[in-house]
Scaffold this motif. Structure first.
Motif, PDB file in Angstrom:
ATOM      1  N   LEU A  11      23.254   6.259   8.184  1.00 16.11           N
ATOM      2  CA  LEU A  11      21.918   5.941   8.686  1.00 16.11           C
ATOM      3  C   LEU A  11      21.247   7.186   9.247  1.00 16.11           C
ATOM      4  O   LEU A  11      20.042   7.386   9.076  1.00 16.11           O
ATOM      5  CB  LEU A  11      21.992   4.838   9.744  1.00 16.11           C
ATOM      6  CG  LEU A  11      22.386   3.463   9.222  1.00 16.11           C
ATOM      7  CD1 LEU A  11      22.694   2.517  10.370  1.00 16.11           C
ATOM      8  CD2 LEU A  11      21.304   2.891   8.316  1.00 16.11           C
ATOM      9  N   GLU A  26       6.085   3.688   8.240  1.00 15.19           N
ATOM     10  CA  GLU A  26       6.510   2.313   8.554  1.00 15.19           C
ATOM     11  C   GLU A  26       7.457   1.758   7.491  1.00 15.19           C
ATOM     12  O   GLU A  26       8.477   1.155   7.813  1.00 15.19           O
ATOM     13  CB  GLU A  26       5.275   1.409   8.675  1.00 15.19           C
ATOM     14  CG  GLU A  26       5.590  -0.042   8.952  1.00 15.19           C
ATOM     15  CD  GLU A  26       6.050  -0.303  10.384  1.00 15.19           C
ATOM     16  OE1 GLU A  26       6.728  -1.319  10.599  1.00 15.19           O
ATOM     17  OE2 GLU A  26       5.740   0.509  11.267  1.00 15.19           O
ATOM     18  N   TYR A  29      10.874   3.277   7.883  1.00 17.81           N
ATOM     19  CA  TYR A  29      11.568   2.681   9.022  1.00 17.81           C
ATOM     20  C   TYR A  29      12.123   1.302   8.647  1.00 17.81           C
ATOM     21  O   TYR A  29      13.285   0.998   8.934  1.00 17.81           O
ATOM     22  CB  TYR A  29      10.633   2.573  10.230  1.00 17.81           C
ATOM     23  CG  TYR A  29      11.287   1.870  11.395  1.00 17.81           C
ATOM     24  CD1 TYR A  29      12.137   2.554  12.262  1.00 17.81           C
ATOM     25  CD2 TYR A  29      11.079   0.509  11.622  1.00 17.81           C
ATOM     26  CE1 TYR A  29      12.747   1.911  13.319  1.00 17.81           C
ATOM     27  CE2 TYR A  29      11.696  -0.142  12.671  1.00 17.81           C
ATOM     28  CZ  TYR A  29      12.527   0.557  13.511  1.00 17.81           C
ATOM     29  OH  TYR A  29      13.147  -0.092  14.547  1.00 17.81           O
ATOM     30  N   GLU A  30      11.305   0.488   8.016  1.00 17.38           N
ATOM     31  CA  GLU A  30      11.738  -0.861   7.637  1.00 17.38           C
ATOM     32  C   GLU A  30      12.902  -0.816   6.645  1.00 17.38           C
ATOM     33  O   GLU A  30      13.823  -1.621   6.721  1.00 17.38           O
ATOM     34  CB  GLU A  30      10.565  -1.670   7.063  1.00 17.38           C
ATOM     35  CG  GLU A  30       9.505  -2.026   8.092  1.00 17.38           C
ATOM     36  CD  GLU A  30      10.052  -2.852   9.250  1.00 17.38           C
ATOM     37  OE1 GLU A  30      10.926  -3.719   9.029  1.00 17.38           O
ATOM     38  OE2 GLU A  30       9.603  -2.620  10.389  1.00 17.38           O
ATOM     39  N   LYS A  33      15.999   0.215   8.586  1.00 17.87           N
ATOM     40  CA  LYS A  33      16.405  -0.925   9.421  1.00 17.87           C
ATOM     41  C   LYS A  33      17.108  -1.991   8.582  1.00 17.87           C
ATOM     42  O   LYS A  33      18.127  -2.551   8.996  1.00 17.87           O
ATOM     43  CB  LYS A  33      15.188  -1.520  10.125  1.00 17.87           C
ATOM     44  CG  LYS A  33      15.535  -2.606  11.098  1.00 17.87           C
ATOM     45  CD  LYS A  33      14.306  -3.119  11.818  1.00 17.87           C
ATOM     46  CE  LYS A  33      14.709  -4.236  12.746  1.00 17.87           C
ATOM     47  NZ  LYS A  33      13.534  -4.919  13.280  1.00 17.87           N
ATOM     48  N   SER A  36      20.538  -0.826   7.895  1.00 20.27           N
ATOM     49  CA  SER A  36      21.385  -0.932   9.092  1.00 20.27           C
ATOM     50  C   SER A  36      21.839  -2.372   9.311  1.00 20.27           C
ATOM     51  O   SER A  36      22.977  -2.607   9.721  1.00 20.27           O
ATOM     52  CB  SER A  36      20.662  -0.394  10.331  1.00 20.27           C
ATOM     53  OG  SER A  36      19.730  -1.312  10.834  1.00 20.27           O
ATOM     54  N   GLU A  37      20.977  -3.317   9.040  1.00 20.93           N
ATOM     55  CA  GLU A  37      21.348  -4.728   9.168  1.00 20.93           C
ATOM     56  C   GLU A  37      22.385  -5.097   8.116  1.00 20.93           C
ATOM     57  O   GLU A  37      23.332  -5.832   8.408  1.00 20.93           O
ATOM     58  CB  GLU A  37      20.108  -5.611   9.062  1.00 20.93           C
ATOM     59  CG  GLU A  37      19.193  -5.473  10.265  1.00 20.93           C
ATOM     60  CD  GLU A  37      17.815  -6.086  10.069  1.00 20.93           C
ATOM     61  OE1 GLU A  37      17.505  -6.562   8.949  1.00 20.93           O
ATOM     62  OE2 GLU A  37      17.036  -6.069  11.046  1.00 20.93           O
ATOM     63  N   ALA A  43      21.796  -3.196  16.897  1.00 16.48           N
ATOM     64  CA  ALA A  43      20.403  -2.762  17.026  1.00 16.48           C
ATOM     65  C   ALA A  43      20.261  -1.593  17.999  1.00 16.48           C
ATOM     66  O   ALA A  43      19.517  -0.648  17.737  1.00 16.48           O
ATOM     67  CB  ALA A  43      19.526  -3.930  17.459  1.00 16.48           C
ATOM     68  N   PHE A  46      21.436   1.543  16.350  1.00 14.54           N
ATOM     69  CA  PHE A  46      20.448   1.954  15.363  1.00 14.54           C
ATOM     70  C   PHE A  46      19.307   2.713  16.038  1.00 14.54           C
ATOM     71  O   PHE A  46      18.926   3.803  15.597  1.00 14.54           O
ATOM     72  CB  PHE A  46      19.930   0.732  14.606  1.00 14.54           C
ATOM     73  CG  PHE A  46      18.765   1.027  13.704  1.00 14.54           C
ATOM     74  CD1 PHE A  46      18.917   1.810  12.575  1.00 14.54           C
ATOM     75  CD2 PHE A  46      17.504   0.521  13.991  1.00 14.54           C
ATOM     76  CE1 PHE A  46      17.840   2.086  11.739  1.00 14.54           C
ATOM     77  CE2 PHE A  46      16.429   0.786  13.166  1.00 14.54           C
ATOM     78  CZ  PHE A  46      16.595   1.574  12.042  1.00 14.54           C
ATOM     79  N   GLN A  47      18.769   2.169  17.109  1.00  8.91           N
ATOM     80  CA  GLN A  47      17.650   2.816  17.804  1.00  8.91           C
ATOM     81  C   GLN A  47      18.054   4.178  18.372  1.00  8.91           C
ATOM     82  O   GLN A  47      17.265   5.124  18.353  1.00  8.91           O
ATOM     83  CB  GLN A  47      17.111   1.909  18.908  1.00  8.91           C
ATOM     84  CG  GLN A  47      16.356   0.713  18.404  1.00  8.91           C
ATOM     85  CD  GLN A  47      15.192   1.080  17.489  1.00  8.91           C
ATOM     86  OE1 GLN A  47      14.455   2.023  17.727  1.00  8.91           O
ATOM     87  NE2 GLN A  47      15.036   0.330  16.403  1.00  8.91           N
TER      88      GLN A  47
END
Length: 133
Positions: A11, A26, A29-30, A33, A36-37, A43, A46-47
């Motif tokens: 990641l 955006e 990022y999505e 994310k 990562s899921e 979470a 990840f952040q």
């Protein structure tokens, strides 16, 4: 199966790639994310990846390295702004992952030619297998 630390490194590579052109879009990022899921990364972990330097870990399995490289290639196209620095980053990261330089170039070229910017799994693996001979 890859370790949690390897997942975080993967990641981190994606985050580095997404910032190469100077901004995180955006859609990028999505996409990260979503990956990562899929990898079942917490979470908060990840952040945190957005604020710490990434540690490159090279996966042992060639298949896992190819899969990671392809995820990065998809990420580089998801914002519809394929920057030259992204291409350079991907090429050098592919080399660090131990992938064949000719296969790396060919995958990137095939993705550029594809209207969807995607390559079928069999074709992707075939490109890397060709280089074994």
């Amino acid at each position: 199966m890859i370790t949690y630390k390897e997942k975080l490194s993967l990641l981190g590579d994606m985050i580095e790639l997404s910032k190469v052109d100077g901004q995180l879009h955006e859609r990028e990022y999505e996409f990260i994310k979503m990956v990562s899921e899929e990898l079942k990364v917490r979470a908060e972990d990840f952040q945190e990846l957005f604020s710490i330097p990434n540690e490159l870990l090279v996966l042992k399995s060639e298949f896992a390295r190819i899969e990671h490289f392809y995820r990065l290639a998809l990420l580089s196209h998801c914002d519809n702004h394929h920057h030259e620095r992204e291409h350079e980053f991907m090429y050098h990261l592919g080399l660090k992952l131990g992938l064949n330089p000719f296969a790396i170039k060919r995958v990137l070229l095939e993705m550029e030619k594809s209207p969807s910017r995607m390559i079928e799994a069999d074709k992707l693996l075939g490109i890397f297998k060709e280089q074994h001979n």
